[in-house]
Design an enzyme around this catalytic site. Structure first.
Site, short mmCIF file in Angstrom:
data_model
loop_
_atom_site.label_atom_id
_atom_site.label_comp_id
_atom_site.label_asym_id
_atom_site.label_seq_id
_atom_site.Cartn_x
_atom_site.Cartn_y
_atom_site.Cartn_z
N SER A 177 39.52 79.31 70.05
CA SER A 177 38.06 79.17 70.08
C SER A 177 37.44 80.39 69.39
CB SER A 177 37.56 79.00 71.52
OG SER A 177 37.92 80.13 72.31
N TYR A 192 28.35 76.40 64.21
CA TYR A 192 29.66 76.99 64.50
C TYR A 192 29.72 77.48 65.94
CZ TYR A 192 33.64 80.19 64.34
OH TYR A 192 34.82 80.84 64.60
N LYS A 196 32.12 76.18 69.09
CA LYS A 196 33.10 77.01 69.79
C LYS A 196 32.83 77.04 71.29
CE LYS A 196 35.75 78.02 66.38
NZ LYS A 196 37.15 77.54 66.36
#
Length: 295
Positions: A177, A192, A196
């Site tokens: 992650s 993004y 994550k």
């Protein structure tokens, strides 16, 4: 058992033993995926690596697969396609009776946004009217989140065989992650960071549901800070390695530097080997989260 016999349990080769384990690393051709691959193969594991670029994978096997206790075996695959994931699982099943380690590393970044505007019109222009699209968000989620689910579930039977055939070992899934999914800042790339955060929560859900199904499999994730990769350095050299100048991070993280290959190696070996670790996030970031705070 004598005291001296007990001491043997504490030797590094026993505590972090991955000898003869069968592993699969997605995105194993560069960056953190390559670090994970080397960590396992150099210590005796047979490591299958996947990615979309066969030439890159072959180069990794040629460069890093010689004169080591383990093996590096390239297989070209696109883990953003369910059909391709099934084909990959079928191919590895034809070669191996079990899988001990699955490292879901493949991922992409997203568009950069300037978030410092104080005027609402300017902020709207940047965050709404710029080139970011629904399709970009969907692509980031597909690559950074959705594929973790499908790759993990495709390999459940092989992973379970790894547990059944190895006494004292529970097969493991490690999702890569990021600390970007932990901190409250967007770091100029919303999609993004959101992906994550989703990857971290998906790890917990998979760990819970797999355990609830009475399968002896462990699912954890490693949340790195900045490590040299094609994503963070924009390129890699002829050895598939990337470089970030140390001075770029002096004063920005408590460690005053980006992560090193051996920092990631230690995290990978710990996470895959520790049989008491399940549903957890291992943060390896040089103190970045400590300094910036979390959500």
């Amino acid at each position: 058992m004598s005291a001296q016999d007990t001491n043997q349990k504490f030797k590094l080769e026993n505590v972090f033993n991955v000898k003869d384990r069968v592993a699969l690393v997605t995105g194993g051709g560069s960056g953190i995926g390559l670090m994970a691959t080397q960590s396992l193969a150099v210590n005796g594991a047979k490591v299958y690596i996947t990615g979309r670029t066969g030439e890159k994978l072959e180069r990794v096997a040629e460069l890093y697969g010689k004169n080591i206790p383990g093996q590096i075996i390239p297989i070209t695959a696109d883990i953003t396609s369910k059909e391709s994931i099934k084909k990959l699982a079928d191919e590895i099943s034809s070669k191996e009776s079990k899988l001990h380690i699955l490292i879901n590393n493949a991922g992409i970044s997203s568009a950069h946004h300037t978030t410092e505007y104080e005027d609402p019109k300017e902020l709207q222009e940047e965050l709404f009217h710029n080139t970011t699209t629904f399709e970009e968000w969907e692509n980031v989620m597909r690559t950074n989140v959705t594929q973790l689910f499908f790759t993990t579930t495709a390999f459940l039977p092989l992973l379970n065989k790894g547990t059944e055939e190895e006494r004292g070992w529970s097969s493991t899934v490690v999702n890569i992650s990021s600390i970007s999914g932990i901190i409250k800042s967007a770091q100029h790339h919303f999609a993004y960071n959101a992906s994550k955060a989703a990857a971290i929560h998906l790890t917990k859900m998979l760990a819970h549901e797999i355990t609830s199904s009475k399968l002896k499999l462990r699912v954890n994730n490693i949340a790195p800070g900045v490590f040299p990769s094609e994503m963070t350095a924009n390129d890699s050299d002829e050895k598939q390695k990337s470089t970030i100048p140390k001075e770029n991070f002096e004063g920005k993280v408590p460690a005053d530097r980006p992560g090193k290959d051996e920092d990631m190696a230690g995290a990978v070996l710990f996470t895959v080997s520790n049989q008491y670790l399940n549903g957890q996030t291992i943060v390896v970031d040089g103190g970045y989260v400590l300094a910036t705070g979390t959500v």
